[in-house]
Design an enzyme around this catalytic site. Structure first.
Site, PDB file in Angstrom:
ATOM      1  N   LYS A  92     -39.595  32.048  -1.532  1.00 41.70           N
ATOM      2  CA  LYS A  92     -40.796  31.251  -1.307  1.00 41.70           C
ATOM      3  C   LYS A  92     -42.065  32.041  -1.596  1.00 41.70           C
ATOM      4  O   LYS A  92     -43.071  31.483  -2.052  1.00 41.70           O
ATOM      5  CB  LYS A  92     -40.806  30.701   0.126  1.00 41.70           C
ATOM      6  N   TYR A 129     -34.418  33.793   1.399  1.00 38.82           N
ATOM      7  CA  TYR A 129     -35.257  32.594   1.379  1.00 38.82           C
ATOM      8  C   TYR A 129     -36.739  32.968   1.375  1.00 38.82           C
ATOM      9  O   TYR A 129     -37.525  32.421   0.589  1.00 38.82           O
ATOM     10  CB  TYR A 129     -34.939  31.714   2.589  1.00 38.82           C
TER      11      TYR A 129
END
Length: 277
Positions: A162, A158
Site C-alpha cells: 500500500k 500488505y
C-alpha cells in the site's frame, strides 16, 4: 445520500468488484445511476457477484497482474457501454499475519503483484485510453494500512504494497497534471471484510485482542461504500483524496467509545484456527 441522477449514466470499472469493498462500491454506484463493470479472479466469482447486482452491470474474469488481461477488461467495458468515465483500482489481497522471516516468499510475491502491479496495470491501461477519449476520465487507487507509513508487526507485505501504491498514485497525479485524466486516492479506513479477518487466520486469540479497537474505529461495507461512491462521483479536483476515517473522526470515536456498543463483525466469519486452512 446521492440520488440516481448523481451517476447520470457514468461508466465505472471496479477491479476486485466481486466481494467486500469492491462489491459494495458496485452496489452503491449502480444505485446512483452508474453503469458498472466489475472483475474478479474467476468466472464463478464474477457470475455470483453479477447475480447479486441490479442495474446496468457487466463483468469479466481478469488477472489484474496481466496487462493484456486488464486491457481486455477495458475493451469489454467499452464494447458494452461505449466508454469508461471512472476506473477504480480496488483489487487487492492480504496475507495472514506472521513473523517477518516466516511469511512464505510466494505469499509476499502474491500480495505485491496483486496490490502493486495490479494497480499499476489498471492505471496504465486507463490513463492511456482516457487520454484519447472525449472528456478524459478519472482513475482512483485504493489506499490501506501502510499508505502513510504505518507499521505493525505481521503487516509487512500488505503495508509495503500500500505504501508503493501511494507512491505510484502520487507519481501519476504529477504526470497527468494538465491532461484530461484526473487521479485520486480512495481511503476506506477499517472495514469488516473477509480480507481483514483473514489477516488473523491461525491467530484467533490475537484477533479477539484487536477486535475492540476495530469495533471503535471500523465500519461495515454497507456504511462506508455509499459514502465513497458519493465522493468519487462528486470529485472535481485533480489529486483529490476521499477518506472515510479521518483523524478527527478517529479521535471522536475513541472519546465516545464508552457510550457506543458496536459489533461490525456480526455477520463476518471468524479467523480460522491454526492448521485449519
Amino acid at each position: 445520500m446521492s440520488t440516481p441522477a448523481a451517476g447520470a449514466g457514468r461508466v465505472v470499472v471496479v477491479t476486485g468488484g466481486t466481494r467486500g469493498i469492491g462489491l459494495g462500491l458496485a452496489h452503491a454506484l449502480l444505485a446512483r445511476g452508474c453503469k458498472v463493470v466489475i472483475c474478479g479472479r474467476s468466472d464463478a466469482a464474477v457470475t455470483k457477484a453479477l447475480a447479486e447486482l441490479d442495474g446496468d452491470v457487466t463483468g469479466l474474469a481478469t488477472d489484474v497482474t496481466d496487462r493484456a488481461a486488464v486491457q481486455a477488461l477495458w475493451d469489454h467495458a467499452v464494447a458494452t457501454f461505449g466508454r469508461v468515465d471512472v476506473w477504480i483500482n480496488n483489487a487487492g489481497i492480504s496475507a495472514a499475519r506472521g513473523p517477518f522471516a516466516e511469511v512464505p516468499e510466494a505469499t509476499v510475491a502474491d500480495v505485491l503483484r496483486t496490490n502493486v502491479l495490479g494497480a499499476y496495470n489498471g492505471s496504465a491501461v486507463a490513463q492511456a485510453a482516457m487520454a484519447g477519449q472525449p472528456g478524459g476520465g478519472w482513475i482512483w487507487n485504493m489506499e490501506g494500512f501502510g499508505s502513510r507509513g504505518e507499521h505493525q508487526p505481521g503487516m509487512e507485505p500488505y503495508g509495503a504494497s500500500k505504501r508503493a501504491v501511494s507512491h505510484l498514485t502520487e507519481a501519476l497525479v504529477r504526470e497527468t497534471k494538465g491532461t484530461p485524466v484526473k487521479v485520486g486516492f480512495l481511503s476506506p479506513g477499517i472495514v469488516a471484510t473477509d480480507l481483514l479477518v483473514g489477516d488473523y487466520d491461525g491467530r484467533p486469540d490475537e484477533f479477539e485482542k484487536v477486535k475492540k479497537i476495530f469495533n471503535i474505529l471500523g465500519d461495515r461495507v454497507e456504511t462506508v461504500t455509499p459514502w465513497l461512491a458519493d465522493g468519487v462521483l462528486a470529485a472535481t479536483k485533480h489529486g483529490a483524496r476521499v477518506a472515510w476515517l479521518t483523524k478527527p473522526k478517529a479521535m471522536g470515536r475513541f472519546m465516545t467509545a464508552a457510550f457506543r456498543k458496536r459489533d461490525i463483525f456480526a455477520d463476518t466469519p471468524t479467523p480460522a484456527a491454526a492448521g485449519a486452512r
